[in-house]
Enzyme design. Structure first.
Site, PDB file in Angstrom:
ATOM      1  N   HIS A 276      22.435  -7.094 -32.440  1.00  0.00           N
ATOM      2  CA  HIS A 276      23.415  -6.205 -31.806  1.00  0.00           C
ATOM      3  C   HIS A 276      22.827  -4.847 -31.454  1.00  0.00           C
ATOM      4  CE1 HIS A 276      27.045  -3.780 -31.182  1.00  0.00           C
ATOM      5  NE2 HIS A 276      26.392  -2.884 -31.879  1.00  0.00           N
ATOM      6  N   GLU A 420      50.281   6.549 -24.271  1.00  0.00           N
ATOM      7  CA  GLU A 420      49.619   7.821 -23.942  1.00  0.00           C
ATOM      8  C   GLU A 420      48.122   7.638 -23.691  1.00  0.00           C
ATOM      9  OE1 GLU A 420      51.498   7.332 -26.687  1.00  0.00           O
ATOM     10  OE2 GLU A 420      53.326   8.465 -26.233  1.00  0.00           O
TER      11      GLU A 420
END
Ligand code: TPP
Ligand code: MG
Length: 680
Positions: A276, A420
């Site tokens: 990764h 939001e």
């Protein structure tokens, strides 16, 4: 001649180099560059680019509409690498397809100081990087804004000028983040069929298997949000191609689940979290070269591969040329180009202020913002407003704005719902798409919910205007959960964003004009409660542009300078009147934008806030929020009046009185302070 020996490279078509390279060979160029760059930097993320190299190859060679010679072509497809840690994927693609930058040398300097190949893709470093990604989840959410911008501009200018798609590569992390749920809901609701997300389904995140932390059915979740979904073998370009074609044919937004193996090609490490975020190591890189049949030295791309990729980079040239022809013939050409250029005039401001000054009344700055917006939205068609379900409180919808819906993408008002963060990220996408100036509202306290996207507005210099109302305890009865305390100062601490807190209707209009002219994002902090007009005469210039200015000069010998923002300017003026009656000369400085004041020339700052000892002139700040940081302007020995605790649930007037934020109490505190400290 002896018998022909069939080498492995000849036996396997993807390893041949004497003819048109296979998709796998093209993809292996991405894999090799990703391995080599991470190895050279000894830092970075090889796993994701290696796993998604085939899928990216299918997308770039067969579908993505782009022209490497003009990264800014307005009708290009937008490609967003939401899994920004896999930045070597996009850097490889930009280099291979022939963008001017990054050069091979830039790639050799991956993640090094001064190189545009930053750790994560930055829109301000390289044309071709549409948005800055890395904070997981936000790439997909910005892509929603990009897809929305495309549909809106298409509705306004037609297929001739605007007809493109938004493609995303997203990882497990992007789809786990909360903002993804907001983005997926919004995209499904708005039927953004030109948004296509390729999910790198590799079952791995940093901690290991996704089974450690996820058991939801990601595909079903998208389906439930009215997305089209399909699956493919992400390691097979033909199969990815098939899935993309399916997605293109479906009118809904699409999720393509690409089954992949992280670090594909690294024989001992592939499929594990070890690939990764760390260099594979020299031995594993060598083993991967063998596994992939890639015989080239580090950073070397063989001619057949580079030539093929460069041809891909020119694939869009014909489309591009045809688009240019259509533009030349289009009656809206000049308007369209001006719109994309993004500069707006503030010709609306003076007539608006003249009218306002002729009929002054007490008004909340949120209402004053709506009044200014009536003039702005009429004069500037690029604005698209919205609110996260607080339209009537944020005063963001002006009368003429129609809702933007799947049936009317030409509308200019978005009902974002209670999202939001999703709203803020979508606004970033719209602003960076170009042609749109998004503004959107919620309560100032809920900037916390949007904050990671506000930070990306700032970092990316996206001209997003945040209309944040209910900006203090002045919102009253909703109490401490809704009353911002630390928000203004914490937002001011953020670089590359301007926080405006206007004191009345005139300043509100001035601040709107500045936000629209800026190439950075802005936050307008606006009151729920009515404020008295502080400015009653035409100034002949935008006084708020200085960030702070002397609103009232001392009559007596100046002993005090009060700095106040927004609703507290009124309190400061009242206190100053009382102090003058006691013979204490007091200036009142209105400070709608500290960042702008800090940027003024020294002489100006010195005039407003003379650098004299505290014993000669007392500096006082008043803001209905934390006093933290105000010593920057008052000096350590000045007086800071504010609220250093959470608020109270009470009517606004009572809350202000409770915290001593009245003219009487402020005047008393200042005169007492002077007496005890002995300022003459
Ligand atoms: C908001 C946010 N939280 C945490 C991180 C740190 N981080 C970077 S990559 C990653 C794991 C992502 O997993 P996935 O998307 O599956 O990527 P893969 O390992 O498959 O490349 C994490 C936690 C981040 N970049 N952004
Ligand atoms: Mg993963």
């Amino acid at each position: 001649m002896g018998p022909q020996i069939t080498t492995p490279a000849q036996a396997e078509p993807h390893k041949r180099s004497h003819m048109q390279p296979t998709d796998r060979r093209l993809a292996n160029a991405i894999r090799a560059l990703a391995m080599d760059a991470v190895e050279a930097a000894n830092s970075g993320h090889p796993g994701m680019p290696m796993g998604m190299a085939d899928a990216a190859t299918a997308l770039f060679t067969r579908h993505l509409k782009f022209d490497a010679s003009d990264p800014h072509w307005p009708d290009r497809d937008r490609f967003i690498l939401s899994a920004g840690h896999g930045s070597m994927l996009i850097y490889s693609l930009l280099y291979l397809t022939g963008y001017e930058r990054p050069t091979l040398d830039d790639i050799k300097h991956f993640r090094q100081l001064g190189s545009p190949t930053a750790g994560h893709p930055e829109n301000f470093e390289l044309p071709g990087i549409e948005v800055t990604t890395g904070p997981l989840g936000q790439g997909v959410a910005m892509a929603v804004g990009m897809a929305l911008a495309e549909r809106h501009l298409n509705a306004v200018y037609g297929d001739e000028l605007v007809d493109h798609r938004t493609f995303v590569i997203a990882g497990d992390g992007d789809l786990m983040e909360g903002v993804n749920h907001e983005a997926v809901g919004l995209a499904g609701h708005l039927k953004l069929g030109r948004l296509i997300v390729l999910w790198d389904d590799n079952n791995i995140t940093i901690d290991g298997s996704t089974e450690l932390s996820r058991n939801e059915d990601v595909v079903a979740r998208h389906r439930a949000a009215h997305w089209h979904t399909s699956e493919c073998d992400g390691l097979n370009a033909d199969d990815v191609d098939r899935a993309i074609k399916e997605a293109l044919a479906d009118p809904r937004p699409s999720l393509i689940r690409c089954k992949t193996i992280i670090g594909y090609g690294a024989p001992h490490k592939q499929g594990t979290a070890a690939t990764h975020g760390a260099a594979l190591g020299a031995d594993e890189v060598a083993a991967a070269r063998v596994e992939l049949g890639w015989d080239e030295p580090a950073f070397e791309i063989p001619d057949d591969v580079l030539t093929a990729w460069r041809t891909v980079g020119k694939r869009g040239a014909i489309d591009h040329a045809q688009w240019k022809d259509r533009l030349e013939r289009n009656a809206s050409k000049d308007e369209f180009l001006a719109r994309l250029n993004g500069k707006v005039s503030d010709a609306w401001l003076k007539p608006y202020l003249d009218k306002l000054l002729a009929d002054l009344k007490p008004v909340a700055t949120r209402k004053a913002s709506e009044m200014a917006l009536e003039a702005i939205n009429a004069a500037i068609p690029a604005t698209i407003g919205g609110s996260a379900d607080l339209t009537g409180s944020n005063n963001t919808k002006t009368k003429a704005l129609e809702p933007l819906t799947p049936d009317n993408y030409a509308g200019r008002y978005i009902y974002y719902g209670i999202r939001e963060f999703g709203m803020a990220a979508a606004m970033n996408g719209m602003a960076l798409h170009g042609g749109i100036i998004p503004y959107g509202g919620t309560f100032l306290v809920f900037t916390d919910y949007a904050r990671p996207a506000i930070r990306l507005s700032a970092l990316q210099k996206a001209r997003v205007i945040y209309v944040m109302t209910h900006d203090s305890i002045g919102l009253g009865e909703d109490g401490p959960t809704h009353q911002p305390i630390e928000h203004l100062q914490s937002l001011r601490a953020m670089p590359q964003i301007e926080v405006y807190r206007p004191a009345d209707a005139v300043e509100t209009a001035e601040c709107w004009a500045l936000a629209l002219q800026s190439d950075e994002p802005s936050i307008l902090a606006l009151t729920r409660q009515n404020l008295m007009p502080a400015r009653t005469e035409a100034a002949g210039e935008n006084l708020s542009s200085r960030g702070a200015y002397r609103l009232k000069s001392s009559k007596n010998n100046r002993k005090v300078i009060i700095l106040a923002t927004g609703s507290e300017v009124e309190i400061a003026l009242g206190a100053a009147t009382q102090l003058e009656e006691q013979g204490i000369g007091t200036d009142v400085v209105s400070m709608p934008c500290t960042e702008r004041f800090d940027a003024q020339p020294r002489e100006y700052r010195e005039d407003i806030l003379p650098d004299v000892s505290n014993r000669e002139i007392l500096r006082v700040s008043i803001e209905a929020g934390t006093t933290f940081g105000w010593e920057r302007y008052t000096g350590l020995h000045g007086l800071r009046i504010g609220i250093d605790r959470f608020g109270v649930s009470a009517p606004a007037k009572d809350a202000y009185a409770y915290f001593g934020l009245t003219s009487d109490r402020v005047a008393t505190r200042i005169s007492d302070f002077i007496k005890t400290r002995g300022i003459q």
